[in-house]
Enzyme design. Structure first.
Site, PDB file in Angstrom:
ATOM      1  N   ASN A 158       0.810  -1.233   0.000  1.00  0.00           N
ATOM      2  CA  ASN A 158       0.000   0.000   0.000  1.00  0.00           C
ATOM      3  C   ASN A 158       0.837   1.273   0.000  1.00  0.00           C
ATOM      4  O   ASN A 158       0.377   2.314  -0.440  1.00  0.00           O
ATOM      5  CB  ASN A 158      -1.037  -0.013   1.131  1.00  0.00           C
ATOM      6  CG  ASN A 158      -0.430  -0.036   2.498  1.00  0.00           C
ATOM      7  OD1 ASN A 158       0.708  -0.466   2.677  1.00  0.00           O
ATOM      8  ND2 ASN A 158      -1.166   0.429   3.488  1.00  0.00           N
ATOM      9  N   LYS A 165      12.690  -7.301   1.480  1.00  0.00           N
ATOM     10  CA  LYS A 165      11.726  -8.049   0.668  1.00  0.00           C
ATOM     11  C   LYS A 165      10.480  -7.191   0.465  1.00  0.00           C
ATOM     12  O   LYS A 165       9.663  -7.040   1.374  1.00  0.00           O
ATOM     13  CB  LYS A 165      11.319  -9.362   1.350  1.00  0.00           C
ATOM     14  CG  LYS A 165      10.545 -10.264   0.387  1.00  0.00           C
ATOM     15  CD  LYS A 165       9.512 -11.140   1.045  1.00  0.00           C
ATOM     16  CE  LYS A 165       8.143 -10.528   1.118  1.00  0.00           C
ATOM     17  NZ  LYS A 165       7.485 -10.188  -0.162  1.00  0.00           N
ATOM     18  N   GLY A 175       2.358  -4.735   7.721  1.00  0.00           N
ATOM     19  CA  GLY A 175       1.409  -5.547   6.959  1.00  0.00           C
ATOM     20  C   GLY A 175       0.253  -5.986   7.832  1.00  0.00           C
ATOM     21  O   GLY A 175      -0.143  -5.275   8.763  1.00  0.00           O
ATOM     22  N   SER A 176      -0.248  -7.182   7.553  1.00  0.00           N
ATOM     23  CA  SER A 176      -1.467  -7.628   8.227  1.00  0.00           C
ATOM     24  C   SER A 176      -1.179  -8.133   9.637  1.00  0.00           C
ATOM     25  O   SER A 176      -0.058  -8.536   9.959  1.00  0.00           O
ATOM     26  CB  SER A 176      -2.128  -8.743   7.421  1.00  0.00           C
ATOM     27  OG  SER A 176      -1.309  -9.884   7.452  1.00  0.00           O
ATOM     28  N   ASN A 177      -2.220  -8.136  10.433  1.00  0.00           N
ATOM     29  CA  ASN A 177      -2.106  -8.568  11.821  1.00  0.00           C
ATOM     30  C   ASN A 177      -1.699 -10.037  11.919  1.00  0.00           C
ATOM     31  O   ASN A 177      -0.830 -10.396  12.720  1.00  0.00           O
ATOM     32  CB  ASN A 177      -3.458  -8.325  12.501  1.00  0.00           C
ATOM     33  CG  ASN A 177      -3.277  -8.067  13.966  1.00  0.00           C
ATOM     34  OD1 ASN A 177      -3.091  -9.013  14.713  1.00  0.00           O
ATOM     35  ND2 ASN A 177      -3.289  -6.807  14.369  1.00  0.00           N
ATOM     36  N   GLY A 230       1.953 -10.470  10.921  1.00  0.00           N
ATOM     37  CA  GLY A 230       2.803  -9.845  11.946  1.00  0.00           C
ATOM     38  C   GLY A 230       2.911 -10.695  13.204  1.00  0.00           C
ATOM     39  O   GLY A 230       3.994 -10.859  13.774  1.00  0.00           O
ATOM     40  N   GLU A 232       4.190  -3.077  12.475  1.00  0.00           N
ATOM     41  CA  GLU A 232       3.145  -2.057  12.288  1.00  0.00           C
ATOM     42  C   GLU A 232       2.036  -2.737  11.492  1.00  0.00           C
ATOM     43  O   GLU A 232       2.252  -3.149  10.360  1.00  0.00           O
ATOM     44  CB  GLU A 232       3.737  -0.857  11.549  1.00  0.00           C
ATOM     45  CG  GLU A 232       2.918   0.412  11.761  1.00  0.00           C
ATOM     46  CD  GLU A 232       1.645   0.429  10.951  1.00  0.00           C
ATOM     47  OE1 GLU A 232       0.566   0.152  11.519  1.00  0.00           O
ATOM     48  OE2 GLU A 232       1.714   0.707   9.743  1.00  0.00           O
ATOM     49  N   CYS A 239      -3.111   2.193   6.389  1.00  0.00           N
ATOM     50  CA  CYS A 239      -3.273   1.677   7.759  1.00  0.00           C
ATOM     51  C   CYS A 239      -3.886   2.746   8.663  1.00  0.00           C
ATOM     52  O   CYS A 239      -4.498   2.431   9.671  1.00  0.00           O
ATOM     53  CB  CYS A 239      -1.957   1.169   8.310  1.00  0.00           C
ATOM     54  SG  CYS A 239      -0.611   2.296   8.041  1.00  0.00           S
ATOM     55  N   GLU A 254     -10.573  -4.545  10.368  1.00  0.00           N
ATOM     56  CA  GLU A 254      -9.964  -3.752   9.297  1.00  0.00           C
ATOM     57  C   GLU A 254     -10.478  -4.240   7.939  1.00  0.00           C
ATOM     58  O   GLU A 254     -10.290  -5.402   7.585  1.00  0.00           O
ATOM     59  CB  GLU A 254      -8.437  -3.886   9.368  1.00  0.00           C
ATOM     60  CG  GLU A 254      -7.720  -2.848   8.548  1.00  0.00           C
ATOM     61  CD  GLU A 254      -6.200  -2.914   8.685  1.00  0.00           C
ATOM     62  OE1 GLU A 254      -5.641  -4.026   8.687  1.00  0.00           O
ATOM     63  OE2 GLU A 254      -5.573  -1.838   8.774  1.00  0.00           O
TER      64      GLU A 254
HETATM   65  P1  NDP Z   1       0.553  -9.394   4.413  1.00  0.00           P
HETATM   66  O1  NDP Z   1       0.775  -9.124   5.835  1.00  0.00           O
HETATM   67  O2  NDP Z   1       0.367 -10.820   4.015  1.00  0.00           O
HETATM   68  O3  NDP Z   1       1.783  -8.844   3.536  1.00  0.00           O
HETATM   69  C1  NDP Z   1       2.705  -7.868   3.964  1.00  0.00           C
HETATM   70  C2  NDP Z   1       4.135  -8.302   3.612  1.00  0.00           C
HETATM   71  O4  NDP Z   1       4.461  -9.478   4.357  1.00  0.00           O
HETATM   72  C3  NDP Z   1       4.315  -8.673   2.136  1.00  0.00           C
HETATM   73  O5  NDP Z   1       5.616  -8.319   1.721  1.00  0.00           O
HETATM   74  C4  NDP Z   1       4.176 -10.193   2.170  1.00  0.00           C
HETATM   75  O6  NDP Z   1       4.779 -10.846   1.072  1.00  0.00           O
HETATM   76  C5  NDP Z   1       4.894 -10.516   3.467  1.00  0.00           C
HETATM   77  N1  NDP Z   1       4.539 -11.814   4.060  1.00  0.00           N
HETATM   78  C6  NDP Z   1       3.400 -12.526   3.896  1.00  0.00           C
HETATM   79  N2  NDP Z   1       3.470 -13.676   4.596  1.00  0.00           N
HETATM   80  C7  NDP Z   1       4.675 -13.700   5.211  1.00  0.00           C
HETATM   81  C8  NDP Z   1       5.327 -14.627   6.069  1.00  0.00           C
HETATM   82  N3  NDP Z   1       4.748 -15.763   6.439  1.00  0.00           N
HETATM   83  N4  NDP Z   1       6.560 -14.347   6.512  1.00  0.00           N
HETATM   84  C9  NDP Z   1       7.167 -13.187   6.168  1.00  0.00           C
HETATM   85  N5  NDP Z   1       6.600 -12.266   5.341  1.00  0.00           N
HETATM   86  C10 NDP Z   1       5.362 -12.513   4.880  1.00  0.00           C
HETATM   87  O7  NDP Z   1      -0.670  -8.512   3.929  1.00  0.00           O
HETATM   88  P2  NDP Z   1      -1.535  -8.619   2.585  1.00  0.00           P
HETATM   89  O8  NDP Z   1      -0.816  -7.924   1.508  1.00  0.00           O
HETATM   90  O9  NDP Z   1      -1.921 -10.051   2.314  1.00  0.00           O
HETATM   91  O10 NDP Z   1      -2.842  -7.796   2.990  1.00  0.00           O
HETATM   92  C11 NDP Z   1      -3.854  -8.406   3.764  1.00  0.00           C
HETATM   93  C12 NDP Z   1      -4.459  -7.416   4.734  1.00  0.00           C
HETATM   94  O11 NDP Z   1      -3.446  -6.902   5.591  1.00  0.00           O
HETATM   95  C13 NDP Z   1      -5.064  -6.164   4.114  1.00  0.00           C
HETATM   96  O12 NDP Z   1      -6.365  -6.375   3.665  1.00  0.00           O
HETATM   97  C14 NDP Z   1      -5.002  -5.208   5.276  1.00  0.00           C
HETATM   98  O13 NDP Z   1      -6.093  -5.422   6.144  1.00  0.00           O
HETATM   99  C15 NDP Z   1      -3.713  -5.584   5.967  1.00  0.00           C
HETATM  100  N6  NDP Z   1      -2.577  -4.716   5.569  1.00  0.00           N
HETATM  101  C16 NDP Z   1      -2.175  -3.742   6.411  1.00  0.00           C
HETATM  102  C17 NDP Z   1      -1.167  -2.898   6.043  1.00  0.00           C
HETATM  103  C18 NDP Z   1      -0.706  -1.803   6.922  1.00  0.00           C
HETATM  104  O14 NDP Z   1      -0.307  -0.766   6.409  1.00  0.00           O
HETATM  105  N7  NDP Z   1      -0.668  -1.995   8.208  1.00  0.00           N
HETATM  106  C19 NDP Z   1      -0.491  -3.002   4.736  1.00  0.00           C
HETATM  107  C20 NDP Z   1      -0.970  -4.104   3.939  1.00  0.00           C
HETATM  108  C21 NDP Z   1      -1.970  -4.918   4.365  1.00  0.00           C
HETATM  109  P3  NDP Z   1       4.005 -11.160  -0.292  1.00  0.00           P
HETATM  110  O15 NDP Z   1       2.740 -10.376  -0.295  1.00  0.00           O
HETATM  111  O16 NDP Z   1       4.955 -10.761  -1.342  1.00  0.00           O
HETATM  112  O17 NDP Z   1       3.759 -12.651  -0.298  1.00  0.00           O
END
Ligand code: NDP
Length: 499
Positions: A155, A178, A231-233, A236, A253, A287, A388
């Site tokens: 995002n 990454k 990223g997502s909860n 994380g 975060e 976020c 969310e």
């Molecule tokens: P993710 O948490 O899955 O992705 C965020 C990052 O983490 C990406 O680079 C992803 O890689 C990576 N990732 C995914 N799985 C793993 C793992 N097991 N170990 C290490 N790294 C990992 O979020 P999504 O993109 O799937 O979004 C889903 C939801 O998350 C959204 O709908 C929203 O609610 C929330 N979100 C919140 C954000 C924020 O700003 N706080 C930002 C984005 C999402 P890759 O995608 O390349 O596989």
């Protein structure tokens, strides 16, 4: 329209200062058109191992470069980003979908971060303090952690990476980054900028690939001593528990369920504008996006009228068109998630005032678009008011007092951003004290963070660390306490103290 550097059809990893091809790849789709723009490599865990070896060697030398010279590289990065701002912004809109004006804002945030963190090259302040003993000197200083792993979402494909990598680099660490596979172009462009700015080989390594393969390999690698994640909860929490087992430092975060409070003494026109910008900017995929409006019952109807009137003028389409206000949603899975919540909201008894549907007409080509959506008569415990959604959906909740507004604001598992519109100075100060989020706005919406302040939140939003601001340096440094005894004799702390 701009073209990618080096006429690339397929991106390459940047490891140890070299551009590396990867056999496996997948298409990156422009969410505004549904068209492929580039192929992103799908690397394996061996690439992570190779990058860690290179980073380990590079970091040892980089840590010995005086910090003001490390900062010189960041200044050059900042100037190169500035020169390329328009190109970067257009590419950002193509890969992420956000409207071009917001893309320019995001790139600017990265430029600001470069200059701000470069300034830290001449600060990186520690403390000097008195000691309890005569002829003794005490100080604390920061030292780099070593190899840092950065995992970023789609995002904010460039800003979030700069919040994390620039402080890490100026503090003397090496970085393995990454980026999200959904939005790899900004990472490719930024790696090129690092190369041109003269960052030594191996100090910044960019590895494309999925979270499950590359992300997991980083999280589990013993020599990566910090993971900084946005990223997502769910993801994380998994990362945090894996890092916990290894006693690895982790900064998280993970989003929010942010609210705008509108009191009965608020400027309603201003409040409506603040809600519109923070709820529908970046199509609600921030976020810090506003997804709840907590309004005093006396002004509920007047606020709804203003919101509906303003929403009627929101144009939804391809963000490269300067007249468009709301861009697409990142992908079909995100559209499906938003649709699921629209259904849930209706079933829970909230009243749909506007939107609530996917936009699929010819004007929207094969992109992923969703109409800006307003629910009213939501109650604080409904799922649409708790979870969310990450789309252009906002729910109005009515309250009868300031105290109730604060309670509703705080009654969610997240704690990222909140906002209050009021003209009562007493309420302003009480709100600053009582709102339990990491970021608070007064008479402005829930978005608009500036890079020199700490960014992050309480409760389920994170684990107590902050991105940006000088606080980011705490994630990427260890504190050393140093005592210098110049008395020439053994002096025992707490024992040889003259009373
Ligand atoms: P993710 O948490 O899955 O992705 C965020 C990052 O983490 C990406 O680079 C992803 O890689 C990576 N990732 C995914 N799985 C793993 C793992 N097991 N170990 C290490 N790294 C990992 O979020 P999504 O993109 O799937 O979004 C889903 C939801 O998350 C959204 O709908 C929203 O609610 C929330 N979100 C919140 C954000 C924020 O700003 N706080 C930002 C984005 C999402 P890759 O995608 O390349 O596989």
């Amino acid at each position: 329209m701009v073209a990618l550097s080096m006429e690339v059809q397929k991106l390459k990893n940047y490891v140890d200062g070299k551009w590396m091809n990867v056999n496996k790849s997948k298409a990156v789709i422009n969410p505004a058109t549904g068209m492929e723009i580039v192929q992103v490599p799908l690397s394996d865990s061996d690439t992570v191992n190779a990058a860690v070896r290179a980073a380990g060697k590079a970091q040892k030398k980089w840590a010995l470069v005086p910090a003001p010279q490390r900062a010189e590289v960041l200044y050059r990065v900042g100037y190169l980003m500035k020169e390329r701002k328009e190109r970067l912004s257009q590419l950002l809109t193509m890969e992420n979908g956000k409207v071009i004006e917001e893309a320019r804002g995001e790139v600017q945030e990265g430029i600001d971060m470069a200059f701000y963190m470069a300034g830290e090259g001449r600060r990186l302040f520690g403390q000097t303090t008195p000691t309890e003993l005569k002829d003794k000197f005490a100080m604390s200083q920061r030292s780099p952690v070593g190899i840092v792993g950065i995992i970023t979402p789609w995002n904010f494909p460039i800003a979030i990476a700069t919040w994390k990598s620039f402080p890490a680099i100026v503090a003397g660490n090496a970085v393995i980054w990454k980026p999200a596979t959904e939005t790899p172009i900004m990472a490719f462009e930024l790696a090129k900028i690092f190369e041109e700015a003269g960052l030594p080989d191996g100090v910044m390594n960019v590895i494309f690939g999925s979270g499950l393969v590359v992300g997991e390999a980083m999280v589990h690698h013993d020599d990566i001593r910090v993971i900084s994640f946005t990223g997502s909860n769910d993801t994380g929490r998994n990362i945090a528990s894996a890092c916990g087992k290894q006693l690895k430092k982790v900064s998280l975060e993970m989003g929010g369920k942010n609210a705008v409070i509108v009191m009965d003494d608020a400027d309603l026109d201003l409040a409506a504008m603040g809600i519109l910008w923070s709820a529908f900017g970046t199509s609600g995929q921030r976020c810090t996006a506003c997804s709840r409006v907590i309004v005093h019952e006396k002004v509920k109807q007047a606020l709804e009228e203003r919101l509906l009137a303003a929403m009627a003028n929101l144009s939804v389409g391809n963000g490269l068109d300067e007249s468009i206000k709301i861009g697409p949603i990142i992908n079909q899975a995100a559209i499906d998630k938003i649709k699921k919540y629209i259904k849930i909201g209706k079933e829970e008894g909230a009243k749909l005032l506007a939107g609530g549907f996917e936009l699929t007409n010819e004007h929207h080509q094969k992109g992923y678009y969703f109409a800006p959506t307003l629910f009213t008569d939501a109650t604080p415990n409904m799922r649409i008011a708790q979870e969310e959604i990450f789309g252009p959906v906002v729910s109005i909740i009515t309250v009868n007092s300031f105290e109730e507004a604060i309670e509703v604001n705080n009654g969610v598992t997240y704690g990222l951003s909140s906002s209050i519109f009021t003209s009562d100075v007493n309420r302003v100060f009480k709100a600053q004290r009582d709102l339990d989020t990491g970021i608070i706005y007064v008479n402005a919406g829930t978005t608009g963070a500036e890079i020199h302040l700490p960014f992050g939140g309480t409760k389920g939003t994170g684990n107590g660390h902050r991105d940006s601001g000088v606080q980011a340096l705490d994630v990427f440094t260890e504190w050393k306490a140093i005592y210098v005894d110049y008395s020439g004799k053994l002096q025992r702390a707490q024992i040889d103290v003259e009373s």
